[in-house]
Design an enzyme around this catalytic site. Structure first.
Site, short mmCIF file in Angstrom:
data_model
loop_
_atom_site.label_atom_id
_atom_site.label_comp_id
_atom_site.label_asym_id
_atom_site.label_seq_id
_atom_site.Cartn_x
_atom_site.Cartn_y
_atom_site.Cartn_z
N CYS A 119 26.59 -22.79 30.79
CA CYS A 119 26.17 -24.11 30.35
C CYS A 119 27.34 -24.93 29.83
O CYS A 119 28.19 -24.41 29.12
CB CYS A 119 25.15 -23.99 29.22
SG CYS A 119 23.60 -23.24 29.70
N ARG A 124 34.64 -25.14 26.03
CA ARG A 124 34.38 -23.76 25.61
C ARG A 124 35.60 -22.89 25.95
O ARG A 124 35.57 -22.10 26.89
CB ARG A 124 33.12 -23.22 26.26
CG ARG A 124 31.88 -23.98 25.88
CD ARG A 124 30.63 -23.47 26.56
NE ARG A 124 30.10 -22.27 25.94
CZ ARG A 124 28.99 -21.65 26.34
NH1 ARG A 124 28.31 -22.12 27.36
NH2 ARG A 124 28.57 -20.57 25.73
C1 UD1 Z 1 27.55 -16.99 22.58
C2 UD1 Z 1 26.21 -17.06 23.24
C3 UD1 Z 1 25.66 -18.48 23.17
C4 UD1 Z 1 25.66 -18.98 21.74
C5 UD1 Z 1 27.03 -18.80 21.09
C6 UD1 Z 1 27.06 -19.15 19.62
C7 UD1 Z 1 26.39 -15.38 24.96
C8 UD1 Z 1 26.50 -15.07 26.40
N1 UD1 Z 1 26.36 -16.66 24.64
O1 UD1 Z 1 28.42 -17.83 23.32
O2 UD1 Z 1 24.34 -18.46 23.69
O3 UD1 Z 1 25.32 -20.35 21.73
O4 UD1 Z 1 27.45 -17.42 21.22
O5 UD1 Z 1 26.15 -18.37 18.92
O6 UD1 Z 1 26.28 -14.50 24.12
N2 UD1 Z 1 35.60 -20.73 20.80
C9 UD1 Z 1 36.94 -21.04 20.89
N3 UD1 Z 1 37.78 -20.13 21.48
C10 UD1 Z 1 37.33 -18.94 21.95
C11 UD1 Z 1 35.95 -18.63 21.85
C12 UD1 Z 1 35.10 -19.57 21.26
O7 UD1 Z 1 37.38 -22.11 20.48
O8 UD1 Z 1 38.13 -18.14 22.46
C13 UD1 Z 1 34.66 -21.74 20.21
C14 UD1 Z 1 33.65 -22.23 21.24
O9 UD1 Z 1 34.16 -23.29 22.00
C15 UD1 Z 1 32.51 -22.66 20.36
C16 UD1 Z 1 32.56 -21.64 19.22
O10 UD1 Z 1 33.88 -21.11 19.22
O11 UD1 Z 1 32.71 -23.94 19.85
C17 UD1 Z 1 31.54 -20.52 19.35
O12 UD1 Z 1 31.78 -19.78 20.51
P1 UD1 Z 1 31.36 -18.26 20.69
O13 UD1 Z 1 30.81 -17.70 19.41
O14 UD1 Z 1 32.47 -17.54 21.34
O15 UD1 Z 1 30.17 -18.41 21.72
P2 UD1 Z 1 30.00 -17.72 23.14
O16 UD1 Z 1 30.35 -16.28 23.04
O17 UD1 Z 1 30.60 -18.55 24.19
#
Ligand code: UD1
Length: 422
Positions: A119, A124
């Protein structure tokens, strides 16, 4: 184009059984390829993301099959897996395909994979994942949407996450489970899905302590073996049906859940005046009461999940007063609001905040599911709207909500699919 059509205004009644957690399952399947014998995941949710991860296992030369009377078991046999680059096809269709980065790095010390899809919720990045892999000894190259990582050996390290990212925590846990020595993840995410993954890996023979807290210690092991694992219930599917019941139900029991995982949502709904009875593994919601507007911010677990923000915004369109919602996790997770406005809602979006002027009557319209949980928010709106709502981009909804027509029909809703000219 396929549409989900819903004729609104029916009062819902009955019991809905929640499936296993999507966000656990999509991590458990890639993690399972580290086992040298088959892994059985019980009560696999019948969602499209599972099929896609299965296809990726097939691309790698492994096998998967469904078993049990209702295909409830998913068996992953990775004995024949080879280190094939995953550059196109299913890898680009879901975000969680990035868990193959950690899994293939741990298994082969090298991995080449196309950038993950999923999504659009604002930018991200996966920098925290990649920094974690580098700390374990991998070199990372990125070129034209392809990530290539290599390591002579993976060596345990102390890794501080600048943000407690769910994905980065999971990916590092998977990779570190076979690294030499001890890895400590500090400022780790605490979501229940992380505990679930830790339980699977430990049952496969890993040595992981502290999952569910901010500090996770992983003592690497040489070999991991197959096991059986019961996946936790999906707290986001559960939360969606709870919000849906608050908006459209006479009385609905949401069954097969862990209410503790939903505490932030349940308290917020109680603050709104929703009649909600909490039991050991279910909650019962009695709708149709006057509800009042509240403000909330999404946050990391145990705070209010960003994934439940969009379903709750729909509920706020029915509340008395003005509600203010801030999404602190994603910068662009309000695209459903423009669709809700087409149905009669009055929502202003300013940056990361939505201001919902409640108490509006909704009417059927043709709307688009802009992402998975946006789809859920539109389904809820359609159930309370006058007339028929047509929801496009149904593939988003099918990524996270198994058997949605059957579940809603059983509760008394009128919902069906139709294919029309685009
Ligand atoms: C997971 C969930 C998603 C949920 C989210 C937050 C899965 C497959 N998806 O997504 O449904 O909405 O957790 O609870 O489990 N970020 C960075 N750098 C990174 C990684 C993340 O800047 O390397 C930022 C992202 O852009 C976002 C925030 O951190 O703004 C949260 O991301 P993250 O907790 O990693 O979410 P996902 O694992 O992508």
């Amino acid at each position: 184009m396929e549409l989900i059509k819903i004729e609104g205004g029916k009062s819902l009644k009955g019991t809905v059984k929640i499936d296993s957690a999507k966000n656990s399952t999509v991590a458990l399947i890639p993690a399972a390829i580290l086992a040298e014998s088959p892994v059985t995941l019980e009560n696999i949710p019948q969602i499209v993301d599972v099929k896609r991860l299965g296809e990726m296992i097939g691309q790698l030369g492994g096998h998967y099959r469904y078993d049990g009377d209702g295909n409830e078991d998913f068996i992953i046999d990775s004995t024949g897996i080879e280190n094939v680059p995953l550059l196109d096809g299913p890898v680009t269709k879901l975000r969680a395909s990035y868990y193959f980065l950690g899994a293939l790095l741990a298994k082969f010390k090298e991995v080449k994979i196309g950038m993950p899809g999923g999504c659009y919720l604002g930018p991200r990045p996966i920098d925290l994942h990649l920094k974690g892999f580098e700390a374990l000894g991998a070199t990372v190259e990125q070129d034209a949407g392809v990530i290539h990582m290599k390591a002579e050996r993976l060596k345990g390290a102390k890794i501080y996450l600048d943000f407690p990212s769910v994905g980065a925590t999971i990916n590092i846990m998977i990779a570190a489970s076979k690294a030499e020595g001890t890895t400590v993840i500090e400022n780790a995410a605490k979501e229940p899905e992380i505990v679930d993954l830790s339980n699977l890996l430990n049952n496969m023979g890993a040595n992981i302590r502290g999952a569910g807290t901010g500090e996770i210690r992983i003592q690497g092991v040489d070999r991991l073996m197959g096991t059986r694992h019961a996946i936790i219930p999906d707290r986001i599917e559960a939360g969606t049906y709870i919000a849906l019941a608050a908006a459209a139900a006479e009385e609905v029991k949401i069954d097969n859940i862990i209410p503790h995982h939903l505490e932030a949502l349940i308290s917020k709904l109680q603050e709104m005046g929703v009649d909600i009875e909490v039991n050991t593994d279910s909650v019962t919601v009695r709708g149709k009461k006057t509800i009042k507007a509240v403000d909330f911010k999404t946050s990391i677990y145990p705070g209010l999940a960003t994934d439940l923000q969009q379903p709750l915004v729909t509920l706020l369109t029915q509340a008395e007063g003005i509600g203010k919602v801030e999404d602190t996790i994603y910068s662009d997770r309000f695209r459903n609001c423009y669709e809700l406005n087409k149905m009669g809602a009055d929502i202003d979006v300013v940056g990361r905040t939505a201001i919902i002027n409640g108490g509006k009557s909704m009417r059927g319209a043709r709307v688009m599911a802009t992402d998975l949980r946006a789809g859920a928010s539109l389904v809820i709106a359609a159930l309370i709207a006058d007339g028929v709502t047509e929801i496009g981009n149904t593939y988003h909804i099918d990524r996270g909500y198994a058997n949605i027509e059957e579940k809603l029909t059983n509760l008394g809703a009128k919902i069906w699919r139709e294919t029309v000219e685009a």
